[in-house]
Design an enzyme around this catalytic site. Sequence first.
Site, PDB file in Angstrom:
ATOM      1  N   CYS A  73       0.942  -1.282   0.036  1.00 33.82           N
ATOM      2  CA  CYS A  73       0.050   0.015  -0.174  1.00 33.82           C
ATOM      3  C   CYS A  73       0.862   1.232   0.005  1.00 33.82           C
ATOM      4  O   CYS A  73       1.908   1.167   0.964  1.00 33.82           O
ATOM      5  CB  CYS A  73      -0.712  -0.136   1.216  1.00 33.82           C
ATOM      6  SG  CYS A  73      -1.699   1.165   1.793  1.00 33.82           S
ATOM      7  N   CYS A 178      -0.929   4.112  -6.517  1.00 33.73           N
ATOM      8  CA  CYS A 178      -1.916   3.407  -5.393  1.00 33.73           C
ATOM      9  C   CYS A 178      -1.923   1.810  -5.899  1.00 33.73           C
ATOM     10  O   CYS A 178      -2.218   1.869  -7.048  1.00 33.73           O
ATOM     11  CB  CYS A 178      -3.136   4.274  -5.274  1.00 33.73           C
ATOM     12  SG  CYS A 178      -4.420   3.181  -4.299  1.00 33.73           S
TER      13      CYS A 178
HETATM   14  N1  DGL Z   1      -3.987   0.570  -2.020  1.00 31.92           N
HETATM   15  C1  DGL Z   1      -3.623   1.778  -1.283  1.00 31.92           C
HETATM   16  C2  DGL Z   1      -2.555   2.590  -1.869  1.00 31.92           C
HETATM   17  O1  DGL Z   1      -1.512   2.020  -2.364  1.00 31.92           O
HETATM   18  C3  DGL Z   1      -4.730   2.697  -0.623  1.00 31.92           C
HETATM   19  C4  DGL Z   1      -5.681   3.015  -0.911  1.00 31.92           C
HETATM   20  C5  DGL Z   1      -6.700   3.714   0.218  1.00 31.92           C
HETATM   21  O2  DGL Z   1      -6.856   2.673   1.167  1.00 31.92           O
HETATM   22  O3  DGL Z   1      -6.817   4.675   0.054  1.00 31.92           O
HETATM   23  O4  DGL Z   1      -2.072   3.622  -1.511  1.00 31.92           O
END
Ligand code: DGL
Length: 301
Positions: A73, A178
């Site tokens: 993430c 993301c």
């Molecule tokens: N998948 C996440 C990222 O790479 C987070 C998305 C979220 O929960 O806002 O930032």
Amino acid sequence: MMNGGIGFFDSGAGGLTVLADCLKYLGGGAVYYYGDNARAPYGNLPRSVMKKYVLEAFDTFAALKASAAVVACNTVTALFIEELRKKYPFPIVGVEPAVFPAAKRGGDVFVLSTRATFESDRLLSLCARARAAYPAAKIACYPCDGLAGAVESLLRGEANDWRKYLPAGAPTAVVLGCTHYIYLKEEISRHYRCDALDGNEAVAKRLKFLLENRERQPLGKNFAFLKPLATTFLKKGANCRLFLQKNRKNLRRISPKNRKIKNALNLYFLGSGRILNLKIHERMFGFNKKIVEMVKNPNFF
Ligand code: DGL
């Protein structure tokens, strides 16, 4: 068998894209995917709330005696990776937006991320270094409020107009900052008529390197890679030993059908999104279905 597993964490389903790339390099043992989809997206949450949720996940990895973890993430990497590395005894790999590979090509680079990542010092510093290294590139960052949530809902089979969260413009390369956006990699690339880049391969290679050097035992080519054979669910906060006792039968059942292959890889889904992520994983990576097909069929799950 449970000792020494590798934990993957994301607020929701985005990190499954990272997991899919890392699985190529992993040999036998346990892999945990902790997704907190019920409380995702994290990108617009206050920092203190996000931190509480992240620590719950990492405490679970610690209780499972994980030998390494991947923060799949960008948001959590940008905000907390240093704190996590200080707090937990196992090595932690983070994700980094592919700003350097995109900037290397020159041209107009759009970096798309959550607002928390967009506002982070980590992204600021990464872009400053990329600008200094490749002055021919014009790097512009954009917070895409709502896009990670839109992807979560697409994955649940609910159609939505995710394009409205994209900034207008004509970049020559787009960085997917993301992990949720990676599900829309092809669609975003078509939308802007340019390449969309993610950093998953670099994470996978980093993890491989780290495991090889830690265990002094080569992984990857020398090990048979098996697709996850079965899954078991572990409730948040469950006691590891109790879990093992209760699931002894399951654990035996998931041993490989081909007895000659000793290094089975077992994938466990944890956290509030464990059932959803299991299904998404099977659909997206087990059977290689495209998100567009899921959108067409809202009764997918
Ligand atoms: N998948 C996440 C990222 O790479 C987070 C998305 C979220 O929960 O806002 O930032």
